[in-house]
Enzyme design. Sequence first.
Site, PDB file in Angstrom:
ATOM      1  N   GLY A 100      -2.979 -46.878   3.423  1.00 26.84           N
ATOM      2  CA  GLY A 100      -1.936 -45.544   3.684  1.00 26.84           C
ATOM      3  C   GLY A 100      -0.743 -45.873   2.823  1.00 26.84           C
ATOM      4  O   GLY A 100      -0.659 -46.976   2.342  1.00 26.84           O
ATOM      5  N   LYS A 127       0.270 -38.009  18.290  1.00 25.61           N
ATOM      6  CA  LYS A 127       1.447 -38.909  18.149  1.00 25.61           C
ATOM      7  C   LYS A 127       2.137 -39.379  19.366  1.00 25.61           C
ATOM      8  O   LYS A 127       2.630 -40.282  19.690  1.00 25.61           O
ATOM      9  CB  LYS A 127       2.260 -38.570  16.822  1.00 25.61           C
ATOM     10  CG  LYS A 127       1.542 -38.515  15.662  1.00 25.61           C
ATOM     11  CD  LYS A 127       0.838 -40.142  15.234  1.00 25.61           C
ATOM     12  CE  LYS A 127       1.866 -40.882  14.826  1.00 25.61           C
ATOM     13  NZ  LYS A 127       1.503 -42.148  14.140  1.00 25.61           N
ATOM     14  N   TYR A 152      -1.740 -32.932  15.886  1.00 31.27           N
ATOM     15  CA  TYR A 152      -1.249 -33.854  15.494  1.00 31.27           C
ATOM     16  C   TYR A 152       0.094 -34.672  16.094  1.00 31.27           C
ATOM     17  O   TYR A 152       0.059 -35.780  16.593  1.00 31.27           O
ATOM     18  CB  TYR A 152      -0.695 -33.604  13.955  1.00 31.27           C
ATOM     19  CG  TYR A 152      -0.141 -35.024  13.103  1.00 31.27           C
ATOM     20  CD1 TYR A 152      -0.728 -36.114  13.015  1.00 31.27           C
ATOM     21  CD2 TYR A 152       1.123 -34.840  13.017  1.00 31.27           C
ATOM     22  CE1 TYR A 152       0.199 -37.321  12.513  1.00 31.27           C
ATOM     23  CE2 TYR A 152       2.038 -35.896  12.214  1.00 31.27           C
ATOM     24  CZ  TYR A 152       1.456 -37.232  12.064  1.00 31.27           C
ATOM     25  OH  TYR A 152       1.949 -38.113  11.568  1.00 31.27           O
TER      26      TYR A 152
END
Length: 292
Positions: free
Chosen positions: A14, A132, A128
């Site tokens: 990432g 999170k 999302y």
Amino acid sequence: MSGRLSVLLVGANGQVSTELQKRLQGKVDLHVLGSSTLDLTRPDAIREQVRALSPGLIINPAAHTAVDKAESERELAFAINAIAPGVLAEEAHRLGAPLIHYSTDYVFDGSKAEPYVEADPTAPLGVYGESKLAGEQAIQAVGGAHLILRTSWVYASHGRNFLLTMQRLLQEKPELKVVADQIGAPTWAGTIANSTVRLIDRWQAGQAGPWGVYHLTARGQTSWFGFAQAIGEQLRKAGKPCAALLPIPSSDYPTPARRPLNSRLNCGKLEAEWGVGQADWHEALLECLREA
């Protein structure tokens, strides 16, 4: 056995992980576990790997970050973004090691007029952001030493991100429409990595601030349109072709997941409590381009 800090970095390829590896390699005993060696959807596998390594610090930049895809992959998003961080927090706590975890502006709905502070009510607009936020809550519920660093609009000279997409499209097309009513701070993954290293240094030097949730983005603000303009300006300076840019509202560019209109995060708390401030977004962009 070296006397250096043993660090487990979760996620190998990432944007933030790549920048962290550049800065931590040789400075600590670094153990990097990517998706090929650690399946974050399997809590037992996470526990097994952490216990085998017994690190003195765990850093978790790994996440399911495909915002639109998360709408149809709710279970996977929650496994990686919510359940896995909770397991990492439990294992870190068991070892007496801190956990550094990265979260997002998407925990907010973007309706506030001012930059968000850490104590503002959360209200994610999509899966999302929900996943999170659930990860933040799972870490906090464990009660161990942790830093949850909320960031936004992350880009780098590698991976998949707005910078690289714009560089390509601006050179391919005569005209490009870009959303102009979403405001935030484009944040170079290198800025996040630099700040993380400074936080680790302060902790090791006995100068740690309180553990908890902090905002960490570049200074300043712009729109996606403004970010695209800045990228285009650098292309032109390099003598490369650059499309004409047209500002559009978010309503002209519908996506499966809604985006916050205000993604600005107030980072004053991190500077006040830990003495770690950030670079201006435009300066960081230039540094990123120089390094590319």
